[in-house]
Design an enzyme around this catalytic site. Structure first.
Site, PDB file in Angstrom:
ATOM      1  N   LYS A 154      36.257   5.506 -29.193  1.00 35.59           N
ATOM      2  CA  LYS A 154      37.177   4.539 -29.813  1.00 35.59           C
ATOM      3  C   LYS A 154      36.446   3.252 -30.211  1.00 35.59           C
ATOM      4  O   LYS A 154      36.584   2.785 -31.326  1.00 35.59           O
ATOM      5  CB  LYS A 154      38.309   4.140 -28.839  1.00 35.59           C
ATOM      6  CG  LYS A 154      39.182   5.280 -28.384  1.00 35.59           C
ATOM      7  CD  LYS A 154      40.354   4.756 -27.546  1.00 35.59           C
ATOM      8  CE  LYS A 154      39.939   4.081 -26.251  1.00 35.59           C
ATOM      9  NZ  LYS A 154      39.435   4.995 -25.221  1.00 35.59           N
ATOM     10  N   ARG A 202      48.204   1.999 -23.847  1.00 33.30           N
ATOM     11  CA  ARG A 202      47.756   3.057 -22.940  1.00 33.30           C
ATOM     12  C   ARG A 202      48.900   3.626 -22.127  1.00 33.30           C
ATOM     13  O   ARG A 202      48.676   4.521 -21.306  1.00 33.30           O
ATOM     14  CB  ARG A 202      46.720   2.486 -21.984  1.00 33.30           C
ATOM     15  CG  ARG A 202      45.281   2.812 -22.358  1.00 33.30           C
ATOM     16  CD  ARG A 202      44.390   2.173 -21.322  1.00 33.30           C
ATOM     17  NE  ARG A 202      43.094   2.761 -21.244  1.00 33.30           N
ATOM     18  CZ  ARG A 202      42.044   2.394 -21.969  1.00 33.30           C
ATOM     19  NH1 ARG A 202      42.171   1.491 -22.904  1.00 33.30           N
ATOM     20  NH2 ARG A 202      40.876   2.954 -21.767  1.00 33.30           N
ATOM     21  N   ARG A 230      26.293   7.463 -20.742  1.00 34.06           N
ATOM     22  CA  ARG A 230      26.488   6.190 -21.435  1.00 34.06           C
ATOM     23  C   ARG A 230      25.861   5.022 -20.667  1.00 34.06           C
ATOM     24  O   ARG A 230      26.103   4.870 -19.475  1.00 34.06           O
ATOM     25  CB  ARG A 230      27.992   5.969 -21.588  1.00 34.06           C
ATOM     26  CG  ARG A 230      28.386   4.643 -22.158  1.00 34.06           C
ATOM     27  CD  ARG A 230      29.753   4.723 -22.753  1.00 34.06           C
ATOM     28  NE  ARG A 230      30.796   4.409 -21.795  1.00 34.06           N
ATOM     29  CZ  ARG A 230      32.063   4.213 -22.126  1.00 34.06           C
ATOM     30  NH1 ARG A 230      32.437   4.333 -23.394  1.00 34.06           N
ATOM     31  NH2 ARG A 230      32.957   3.938 -21.227  1.00 34.06           N
ATOM     32  N   ARG A 274      28.017   1.337 -16.781  1.00 41.13           N
ATOM     33  CA  ARG A 274      29.266   0.645 -16.458  1.00 41.13           C
ATOM     34  C   ARG A 274      29.770   1.157 -15.114  1.00 41.13           C
ATOM     35  O   ARG A 274      29.718   2.356 -14.858  1.00 41.13           O
ATOM     36  CB  ARG A 274      30.312   0.945 -17.546  1.00 41.13           C
ATOM     37  CG  ARG A 274      30.556  -0.223 -18.472  1.00 41.13           C
ATOM     38  CD  ARG A 274      31.367   0.161 -19.675  1.00 41.13           C
ATOM     39  NE  ARG A 274      32.680   0.726 -19.358  1.00 41.13           N
ATOM     40  CZ  ARG A 274      33.586   1.039 -20.278  1.00 41.13           C
ATOM     41  NH1 ARG A 274      33.337   0.834 -21.562  1.00 41.13           N
ATOM     42  NH2 ARG A 274      34.737   1.553 -19.940  1.00 41.13           N
ATOM     43  N   ARG A 322      39.852   8.311 -14.268  1.00 38.14           N
ATOM     44  CA  ARG A 322      40.270   7.803 -15.586  1.00 38.14           C
ATOM     45  C   ARG A 322      40.853   8.924 -16.433  1.00 38.14           C
ATOM     46  O   ARG A 322      41.823   8.714 -17.167  1.00 38.14           O
ATOM     47  CB  ARG A 322      39.077   7.168 -16.304  1.00 38.14           C
ATOM     48  CG  ARG A 322      38.741   5.793 -15.748  1.00 38.14           C
ATOM     49  CD  ARG A 322      37.351   5.365 -16.130  1.00 38.14           C
ATOM     50  NE  ARG A 322      37.189   5.086 -17.538  1.00 38.14           N
ATOM     51  CZ  ARG A 322      36.003   5.011 -18.148  1.00 38.14           C
ATOM     52  NH1 ARG A 322      34.896   5.207 -17.455  1.00 38.14           N
ATOM     53  NH2 ARG A 322      35.929   4.738 -19.421  1.00 38.14           N
TER      54      ARG A 322
HETATM   55  P1  ADP Z   1      37.510   3.647 -22.112  1.00 35.91           P
HETATM   56  O1  ADP Z   1      38.232   3.855 -23.381  1.00 35.91           O
HETATM   57  O2  ADP Z   1      36.121   4.196 -22.155  1.00 35.91           O
HETATM   58  O3  ADP Z   1      38.286   4.066 -20.890  1.00 35.91           O
HETATM   59  P2  ADP Z   1      37.922   0.781 -22.266  1.00 35.91           P
HETATM   60  O4  ADP Z   1      36.771  -0.116 -22.430  1.00 35.91           O
HETATM   61  O5  ADP Z   1      38.869   0.910 -23.421  1.00 35.91           O
HETATM   62  O6  ADP Z   1      37.260   2.146 -21.865  1.00 35.91           O
HETATM   63  O7  ADP Z   1      38.790   0.359 -20.967  1.00 35.91           O
HETATM   64  C1  ADP Z   1      38.213   0.227 -19.702  1.00 35.91           C
HETATM   65  C2  ADP Z   1      39.271  -0.013 -18.650  1.00 35.91           C
HETATM   66  O8  ADP Z   1      40.018  -1.218 -18.922  1.00 35.91           O
HETATM   67  C3  ADP Z   1      40.364   1.062 -18.513  1.00 35.91           C
HETATM   68  O9  ADP Z   1      39.943   2.155 -17.731  1.00 35.91           O
HETATM   69  C4  ADP Z   1      41.497   0.255 -17.854  1.00 35.91           C
HETATM   70  O10 ADP Z   1      41.285   0.070 -16.476  1.00 35.91           O
HETATM   71  C5  ADP Z   1      41.389  -1.108 -18.515  1.00 35.91           C
HETATM   72  N1  ADP Z   1      42.255  -1.204 -19.716  1.00 35.91           N
HETATM   73  C6  ADP Z   1      41.838  -1.336 -21.015  1.00 35.91           C
HETATM   74  N2  ADP Z   1      42.888  -1.373 -21.847  1.00 35.91           N
HETATM   75  C7  ADP Z   1      44.006  -1.266 -21.080  1.00 35.91           C
HETATM   76  C8  ADP Z   1      45.404  -1.209 -21.345  1.00 35.91           C
HETATM   77  N3  ADP Z   1      45.883  -1.263 -22.597  1.00 35.91           N
HETATM   78  N4  ADP Z   1      46.248  -1.077 -20.286  1.00 35.91           N
HETATM   79  C9  ADP Z   1      45.801  -1.012 -19.035  1.00 35.91           C
HETATM   80  N5  ADP Z   1      44.504  -1.042 -18.699  1.00 35.91           N
HETATM   81  C10 ADP Z   1      43.604  -1.161 -19.706  1.00 35.91           C
END
Ligand code: ADP
Length: 216
Positions: free
Chosen positions: A11, A86, A125, A158, A169
């Protein structure tokens, strides 16, 4: 445009490319939370705990963050939203935000990749701690501890890319986030791309589906 997909689906990578193509801002909720965590704000410290456990940050917090970002003048000509919504309540709140801001047209890009490929990608990653640039140990011939090819800082994995957190996740994704797709499918705004290909192939596929950048 909303970029939707599982962790490791690509993404962030595609959102950045699209933001450049269209000349609009890219809002990544994950990046916003990681910045808050690095600055050790109260929100950031709490968010880091949840992120490292593979859990989501509470809806009310995320809704506030996204509302603030989207109502700025920078977002007035369009934006790429990455990592939000999400959960279904986040999607419902976004509908209200769009209504308040007079936004009537948008597309959801659904990045489709199977779990096996996601686990592989997340395990490979690494990230530059200074610039947030993502590298892959199989594509870029680097690993955690290697110098960043662009700035020389030591690359890191990370915390939430550790195997146990990745499994959590993915579980959370299937339970809470996948239903968001059904929400948008009912609105008829979803385009699905096969996101298992290379960065370039996926980028071209998305552009073919959404058309060329809008003229100002
Ligand atoms: P990825 O898509 O690889 O999981 P992101 O960088 O988009 O990684 O998000 C990392 C973390 O940040 C998620 O696992 C979550 O804990 C938190 N997070 C990000 N966006 C949201 C959201 N919209 N609602 C709740 N938690 C979020």
């Amino acid at each position: 445009m909303l970029i939707f997909g599982p962790p490791g689906g690509g993404k962030g990578t595609q959102a950045k490319l699209l933001a450049e193509d269209f000349g609009v801002p890219h809002y990544s909720t994950g990046d916003m939370l990681r910045t808050a965590a690095a600055e050790r704000t109260p929100l950031g410290t709490k968010a880091k705990e949840l992120m490292d456990a593979g859990q989501l940050v509470p809806d009310q917090v995320m809704i506030g963050i996204v509302r603030d970002a989207l109502k700025t003048p920078a977002a007035a000509r369009g934006f790429i939203l990455d990592g939000y919504p999400r959960t279904v309540p986040q999607a419902e709140a976004l509908a209200q935000i769009f209504k308040d801001l007079g936004i009537t047209t948008f597309t959801v890009i659904n990045m489709d990749v199977d779990d096996e490929e996601l686990v592989r990608r997340l395990g490979n990653r690494v990230m530059c701690p200074a610039e947030g640039t993502i590298f892959s140990s199989d594509l870029d011939d680097v690993r955690a501890g290697s110098p960043c090819p662009s700035c020389g800082k030591s690359l890191i994995q990370r915390d939430d890319d550790r195997p146990a957190t990745v499994r959590e996740r993915l579980k959370v994704y299937h339970a809470k986030t996948a239903p968001v797709l059904t929400f948008y499918e009912k609105l008829g705004v979803v385009v699905t791309v096969d996101a298992s290909g290379s960065i370039d192939v996926v980028h071209r596929e998305i552009k073919a589906l959404v058309g060329s950048p809008l003229q100002s």
